[in-house]
Design a protein around this motif. Structure first.
Motif, PDB file in Angstrom:
ATOM      1  N   ASP A  63      38.644  80.958  40.118  1.00  0.00           N
ATOM      2  CA  ASP A  63      39.378  81.759  41.102  1.00  0.00           C
ATOM      3  C   ASP A  63      39.250  81.055  42.458  1.00  0.00           C
ATOM      4  N   PRO A  64      40.362  80.857  43.186  1.00  0.00           N
ATOM      5  CA  PRO A  64      40.279  80.179  44.490  1.00  0.00           C
ATOM      6  C   PRO A  64      39.388  80.904  45.490  1.00  0.00           C
ATOM      7  N   SER A  65      39.181  82.207  45.304  1.00  0.00           N
ATOM      8  CA  SER A  65      38.333  82.945  46.247  1.00  0.00           C
ATOM      9  C   SER A  65      36.866  82.956  45.816  1.00  0.00           C
ATOM     10  N   LEU A  66      36.569  82.331  44.681  1.00  0.00           N
ATOM     11  CA  LEU A  66      35.185  82.295  44.180  1.00  0.00           C
ATOM     12  C   LEU A  66      34.530  81.007  44.658  1.00  0.00           C
ATOM     13  N   ARG A  67      33.670  81.133  45.654  1.00  0.00           N
ATOM     14  CA  ARG A  67      33.047  79.963  46.276  1.00  0.00           C
ATOM     15  C   ARG A  67      31.554  80.187  46.394  1.00  0.00           C
ATOM     16  N   LEU A  68      30.806  79.093  46.270  1.00  0.00           N
ATOM     17  CA  LEU A  68      29.367  79.184  46.503  1.00  0.00           C
ATOM     18  C   LEU A  68      28.889  77.967  47.275  1.00  0.00           C
ATOM     19  N   THR A  69      27.851  78.181  48.038  1.00  0.00           N
ATOM     20  CA  THR A  69      27.277  77.129  48.879  1.00  0.00           C
ATOM     21  C   THR A  69      26.103  76.513  48.154  1.00  0.00           C
ATOM     22  N   THR A  70      26.066  75.191  48.130  1.00  0.00           N
ATOM     23  CA  THR A  70      25.049  74.499  47.353  1.00  0.00           C
ATOM     24  C   THR A  70      24.827  73.104  47.939  1.00  0.00           C
ATOM     25  N   ARG A  71      24.000  72.353  47.256  1.00  0.00           N
ATOM     26  CA  ARG A  71      23.724  70.970  47.657  1.00  0.00           C
ATOM     27  C   ARG A  71      24.366  70.041  46.649  1.00  0.00           C
ATOM     28  N   LEU A  72      24.932  68.935  47.129  1.00  0.00           N
ATOM     29  CA  LEU A  72      25.520  67.941  46.231  1.00  0.00           C
ATOM     30  C   LEU A  72      24.471  66.892  45.893  1.00  0.00           C
ATOM     31  N   VAL A  73      24.514  66.422  44.654  1.00  0.00           N
ATOM     32  CA  VAL A  73      23.603  65.373  44.201  1.00  0.00           C
ATOM     33  C   VAL A  73      24.408  64.266  43.540  1.00  0.00           C
ATOM     34  N   ASP A  74      23.783  63.113  43.333  1.00  0.00           N
ATOM     35  CA  ASP A  74      24.411  61.962  42.679  1.00  0.00           C
ATOM     36  C   ASP A  74      25.673  61.497  43.397  1.00  0.00           C
ATOM     37  N   VAL A  75      25.689  61.626  44.721  1.00  0.00           N
ATOM     38  CA  VAL A  75      26.822  61.140  45.509  1.00  0.00           C
ATOM     39  C   VAL A  75      26.298  60.724  46.888  1.00  0.00           C
ATOM     40  N   ALA A  76      26.796  59.577  47.356  1.00  0.00           N
ATOM     41  CA  ALA A  76      26.422  59.148  48.703  1.00  0.00           C
ATOM     42  C   ALA A  76      27.087  60.082  49.707  1.00  0.00           C
ATOM     43  N   PRO A  77      26.354  60.491  50.732  1.00  0.00           N
ATOM     44  CA  PRO A  77      26.939  61.442  51.688  1.00  0.00           C
ATOM     45  C   PRO A  77      28.287  60.984  52.252  1.00  0.00           C
ATOM     46  N   ASP A  78      28.453  59.680  52.507  1.00  0.00           N
ATOM     47  CA  ASP A  78      29.731  59.246  53.082  1.00  0.00           C
ATOM     48  C   ASP A  78      30.859  59.167  52.051  1.00  0.00           C
ATOM     49  N   ALA A  79      30.564  59.463  50.790  1.00  0.00           N
ATOM     50  CA  ALA A  79      31.596  59.497  49.749  1.00  0.00           C
ATOM     51  C   ALA A  79      32.108  60.913  49.490  1.00  0.00           C
ATOM     52  N   VAL A  80      31.490  61.903  50.126  1.00  0.00           N
ATOM     53  CA  VAL A  80      31.909  63.295  49.911  1.00  0.00           C
ATOM     54  C   VAL A  80      33.215  63.547  50.657  1.00  0.00           C
ATOM     55  N   ARG A  81      34.145  64.213  49.990  1.00  0.00           N
ATOM     56  CA  ARG A  81      35.434  64.552  50.577  1.00  0.00           C
ATOM     57  C   ARG A  81      35.824  65.966  50.155  1.00  0.00           C
ATOM     58  N   ILE A  82      36.588  66.628  50.988  1.00  0.00           N
ATOM     59  CA  ILE A  82      37.186  67.900  50.587  1.00  0.00           C
ATOM     60  C   ILE A  82      38.115  67.614  49.413  1.00  0.00           C
ATOM     61  N   GLY A  83      38.030  68.433  48.393  1.00  0.00           N
ATOM     62  CA  GLY A  83      38.854  68.239  47.202  1.00  0.00           C
ATOM     63  C   GLY A  83      38.169  67.447  46.107  1.00  0.00           C
TER      64      GLY A  83
END
Ligand SMILES: [Zn+2]
Length: 135
Positions: free
Chosen positions: A90-110
């Protein structure tokens, strides 16, 4: 222990322990079928009390994020990405968390991500990694 842990109670135990079986469990209303996160004793859409945890696909996209560079915890190396994940259910179902296995500068919206779990004591923290990344 690497991070402060939540206290488990009636409404949040499924969410914090589903990872024991590899399941991201989110409360859902059995009357109107809407997802409810964080969990509540009454559906915020139809006021039903027929609510219970249900397994999600555990996949979604990065809706928003920030890169934390402040070493708040000596056990959690910086930098790391904190993200709001929009789950596929559901587009309205969101949760806040930490990302792993990704370089911070590689994170993008989408960015497409999938859940993975970090067990600490009796809690399985739902973290997210890019699709195809090895945990
Ligand atoms: Zn409802």
């Amino acid at each position: 222990m690497t991070v402060p842990l939540p206290s488990l109670g009636f409404e949040n135990t499924a969410f914090w322990t589903g990872g024991e079986r590899g399941e991201l469990l989110i409360h859902r209303c059995r009357d109107c079928t809407r997802w409810l996160h964080p969990a509540a004793p009454i559906c915020r859409y139809c006021y039903s009390r027929a609510i219970g945890p249900e397994k999600t696909r555990g996949s979604g996209t990065v809706y928003s994020y920030t890169i934390n560079r402040q070493p708040w915890l000596s056990t959690l190396p910086v930098p790391y990405a904190i993200a709001v994940i929009q789950l596929d259910e559901d587009p309205s179902l969101r949760l806040t968390t930490r990302l792993v296995d990704v370089a911070p500068d590689a994170v993008r919206i989408g960015l497409r991500v999938v859940v993975c779990f970090e067990q600490i004591e009796d809690v399985w923290l739902p973290l997210f990694a890019p699709e195809g990344a090895t945990a």
